[in-house]
Design a protein around this motif. Structure first.
Motif, PDB file in Angstrom:
ATOM      1  N   ALA A   1       0.681  -1.276  -0.078  1.00 44.63           N
ATOM      2  CA  ALA A   1      -0.051  -0.118   0.151  1.00 44.63           C
ATOM      3  C   ALA A   1       0.867   1.198   0.227  1.00 44.63           C
ATOM      4  CB  ALA A   1      -0.886  -0.079   1.058  1.00 44.63           C
ATOM      5  N   ARG A   2       0.440   2.227  -0.676  1.00 45.21           N
ATOM      6  CA  ARG A   2       1.153   3.558  -0.826  1.00 45.21           C
ATOM      7  C   ARG A   2       0.837   4.286   0.492  1.00 45.21           C
ATOM      8  NH1 ARG A   2       2.882   4.257  -6.317  1.00 45.21           N
ATOM      9  NH2 ARG A   2       3.816   2.078  -6.710  1.00 45.21           N
TER      10      ARG A   2
ATOM     11  N   ALA B   1      -9.045  10.459  -2.340  1.00 45.29           N
ATOM     12  CA  ALA B   1      -7.771   9.639  -2.231  1.00 45.29           C
ATOM     13  C   ALA B   1      -7.627   8.966  -3.536  1.00 45.29           C
ATOM     14  CB  ALA B   1      -8.388   8.438  -1.071  1.00 45.29           C
ATOM     15  N   THR B   2      -6.603   8.248  -3.740  1.00 44.43           N
ATOM     16  CA  THR B   2      -6.132   7.527  -4.906  1.00 44.43           C
ATOM     17  C   THR B   2      -5.962   6.239  -4.652  1.00 44.43           C
ATOM     18  OG1 THR B   2      -3.866   8.185  -4.473  1.00 44.43           O
ATOM     19  CG2 THR B   2      -4.986   9.623  -5.883  1.00 44.43           C
TER      20      THR B   2
ATOM     21  N   ALA C   1      -0.495   5.107 -11.074  1.00 43.57           N
ATOM     22  CA  ALA C   1      -0.168   5.836  -9.748  1.00 43.57           C
ATOM     23  C   ALA C   1      -1.125   7.018  -9.086  1.00 43.57           C
ATOM     24  CB  ALA C   1       0.979   6.708  -9.957  1.00 43.57           C
ATOM     25  N   ASN C   2      -1.968   7.470 -10.135  1.00 43.57           N
ATOM     26  CA  ASN C   2      -2.782   8.473  -9.716  1.00 43.57           C
ATOM     27  C   ASN C   2      -4.226   8.346 -10.160  1.00 43.57           C
ATOM     28  OD1 ASN C   2      -1.850  10.859  -8.389  1.00 43.57           O
ATOM     29  ND2 ASN C   2      -0.328  11.167  -9.959  1.00 43.57           N
TER      30      ASN C   2
ATOM     31  N   THR D   1     -11.228   2.796  -8.558  1.00 41.50           N
ATOM     32  CA  THR D   1     -11.086   2.547 -10.018  1.00 41.50           C
ATOM     33  C   THR D   1     -10.865   1.066 -10.188  1.00 41.50           C
ATOM     34  OG1 THR D   1      -9.843   4.802 -10.344  1.00 41.50           O
ATOM     35  CG2 THR D   1      -9.350   3.069 -11.904  1.00 41.50           C
ATOM     36  N   HIS D   2     -11.274   0.503 -11.151  1.00 42.07           N
ATOM     37  CA  HIS D   2     -11.148  -0.979 -11.495  1.00 42.07           C
ATOM     38  C   HIS D   2     -10.299  -1.127 -12.708  1.00 42.07           C
ATOM     39  CE1 HIS D   2     -13.496  -3.401  -8.863  1.00 42.07           C
ATOM     40  NE2 HIS D   2     -14.028  -2.062  -8.457  1.00 42.07           N
ATOM     41  N   LEU D   3      -9.323  -1.962 -12.890  1.00 37.34           N
ATOM     42  CA  LEU D   3      -8.418  -2.109 -13.968  1.00 37.34           C
ATOM     43  C   LEU D   3      -9.080  -3.332 -14.706  1.00 37.34           C
ATOM     44  CD1 LEU D   3      -5.746  -1.471 -15.440  1.00 37.34           C
ATOM     45  CD2 LEU D   3      -4.779  -3.039 -13.593  1.00 37.34           C
TER      46      LEU D   3
END
Ligand code: FES
Lengths: 201, 320
Positions: free
Chosen positions: A21-22, A97-98, B185-186, B191-193
């Motif tokens: 986790a970041r 949040a990201t 990263a952002n 979000t789903h990939l």
């Protein structure tokens, strides 16, 4: 009468660090602070810098943990007076949040349920949220009749805080409502209410 | 057949769209409506190639709201199995084919806040249907499409025209590579990939997402793996007492079907788990090519996915 072994009953496997986790975003209530301290002890040297904690001493009488949390030297520690204020601030945090943010939560069951519910509203799968049940077994109960929520229920039977019906607290759980189901116990024979037992202490 | 009910379709159109890629449009042979599907679904196309029956899975790429026809794209590959070559060289407009009902093993997760699509080469096809569906619903998505050269990039211009700034193209011949780490990263929380393309690309992108702290629940990949070739071996079916030979370019599932056995399957690509079959014993080494069994199950040598996995050895005894 509780109907045990119901599938909707949530599981709380305990807080396990996600090393990739970041950002570790942790919402804790009461005795949940102990789970945060244990997670910090298991985390590497970069844990404090990668961690933001929202904490409320809350309803389950978590005493004296704020000092220990402060001593961790976290990136940020936000202490709030009540569960609703914590949820409001967490909501704002989640809104910007990201991906790479891992949500953890620890505390009494009603609190865990509300954090998971909030996380899901921000698109987090409930299975991605790491949870640990600490402190009281008190439940959040929705009266199926008036739909009102009664917090911190430790007994079954319990009077609904909204409509006053005597509710039997079942094991059926709704993740959407973050609450257990309370059903009128004397619908068939009004007035025949069994004695309340304290089973969710 | 065990892949579900069949549909008889007529080829209404065949159009070359890029180097070695053709688009096929199928309509119901009886002129009626075709079952609706959701973005990400595929059909299995059956082909009678001489004495062999080949079945390949292809993603549906047309609009999920169009029940008058299905569209698939076929990349002609030099693999030895012949399915793509058959469709490129041996069929014509007006021919009928038998296909499966649509099955979706790569659906969009409707709880997502945003959908991030990453396509490599012909892996673009499921995303065309998904993008159409999401844009109709007003959901938020981005499509990142990597290709070797412009003339290999089927539907790149069409996608860019339809979805504008939501489409990003990367052409390695022009030195533009997919900026995987920067992309991951952002992204906003929730979000789903989704990744579809060559195996190496899928592994790379999913691995990068894990390293960037994305939870497993948000990662989705579609693999259409052709069954890898290997040494011939014998399969003995313990319950029915039949022995069959599996040829070097044949999958175990195809050999079972050729012997008239109604074996279960769904994706034929090692992803869905439908073809899982219990092993009684084996004389040789199992070659597991699927993405379904866990490492523990593989070590246990008690199960095999017949659609893509095989034996390097003499004989495999199955509980069939
Ligand atoms: S048919 Fe799906 S894994 Fe074999």
């Amino acid at each position: 009468m509780l109907v045990a072994g119901i599938k909707s009953r949530p599981q709380y496997p305990g807080l396990v660090l996600d090393p990739k986790a970041r950002l570790h975003l942790i919402a804790a209530e009461g005795e949940g602070a102990l789970a945060v301290l244990a997670l910090a002890a298991a985390g590497g040297p970069d844990f404090p810098a990668k961690t933001v904690v929202y904490y409320t001493p809350g309803g389950s009488a978590g005493a004296g943990h704020v000092g220990s949390l402060e001593a961790l030297g976290l990136d940020a520690l936000h202490v709030t007076p009540t569960v609703p204020t914590l949820l409001t601030r967490l909501d704002v945090h989640l809104a910007t949040a990201t991906m790479g943010t891992r949500l953890y939560t620890a505390g009494a069951e009603g609190f865990l349920g509300q954090v998971v519910q909030l996380g899901e509203r921000h698109g987090i799968d409930h299975l991605s949220i790491r949870t640990e049940h600490c402190g009281s077994l008190a439940r959040r109960v929705q009266c199926v009749h008036c739909k009102g929520i009664t917090e911190n229920v430790t007994t079954s039977i319990v009077p609904c805080a909204h409509c006053g019906l005597s509710l039997l607290v079942r094991d059926h759980y709704s993740r959407r409502l973050a609450a257990f189901m309370g059903v009128c116990v004397d619908a068939e024979a009004p007035g025949e209410v069994p004695a309340a037992e304290e089973i969710f202490r | 057949m065990s892949g579900g009910a069949e549909l008889r379709v007529k080829i209404a159109e065949i159009e070359p769209v890029a180097t070695d890629v053709r688009r096929f449009r199928f309509v119901a042979a009886d002129g009626g409506a075709l079952p609706l599907f959701s973005g990400g679904a595929h059909v299995v196309v059956g082909m009678e190639a001489g004495d062999r029956r080949i079945r390949n899975a292809y993603s549906l790429m047309g609009s999920p709201f169009d029940e008058s026809s299905y569209q698939v794209s076929v990349l002609k590959t030099r693999d030895s199995r012949g399915g793509s070559v058959f469709l490129h060289e041996r069929v014509a407009v007006g021919d009928t084919l038998v296909i499966s009902h649509p099955v979706n093993l790569f659906p969009v997760d409707r709880r997502a806040r945003k959908h991030l699509f990453i396509a490599g080469g012909i892996g673009i096809t499921p995303f065309l249907a998904m993008a159409e569906q999401l844009s109709e619903e007003g959901a938020r998505f981005e499509l990142h499409y990597a290709m070797r050269a412009r003339d290999c990039g089927a539907y790149a211009e069409e996608a860019a025209r339809l979805y504008g700034g939501r489409v990003h193209l990367y052409c390695s011949a022009e030195g533009r590579r997919l900026p995987v780490d920067a992309l991951l990263a952002n992204q906003p929380l929730g979000t789903h990939l989704y990744v579809c393309g060559p195996e190496r690309m899928i592994e790379g992108v999913i691995g990068a997402a894990r390293d960037a702290g994305w939870p497993e629940e948000n990662l989705h990949a579609e693999r259409f793996q052709a069954p890898p070739a290997g040494e011939p071996f014998r399969a003995r079916l313990a319950r029915s007492g039949i022995s069959i030979d599996v040829g070097p370019h044949q999958s175990l599932l195809e050999a079972l079907e050729a012997a008239g056995i109604d074996a279960p399957y769904l994706c034929r690509g090692g992803a869905c788990g439908q073809c899982e079959t219990a092993i009684v014993s084996c004389d040789g080494t199992l070659v597991h090519n699927d993405h379904y069994l866990t490492p523990e199950e593989r070590a246990g040598a008690a199960k095999i996915m017949t659609c893509v996995s095989r034996l390097a050895g003499r004989e495999l005894v199955l509980d069939l």
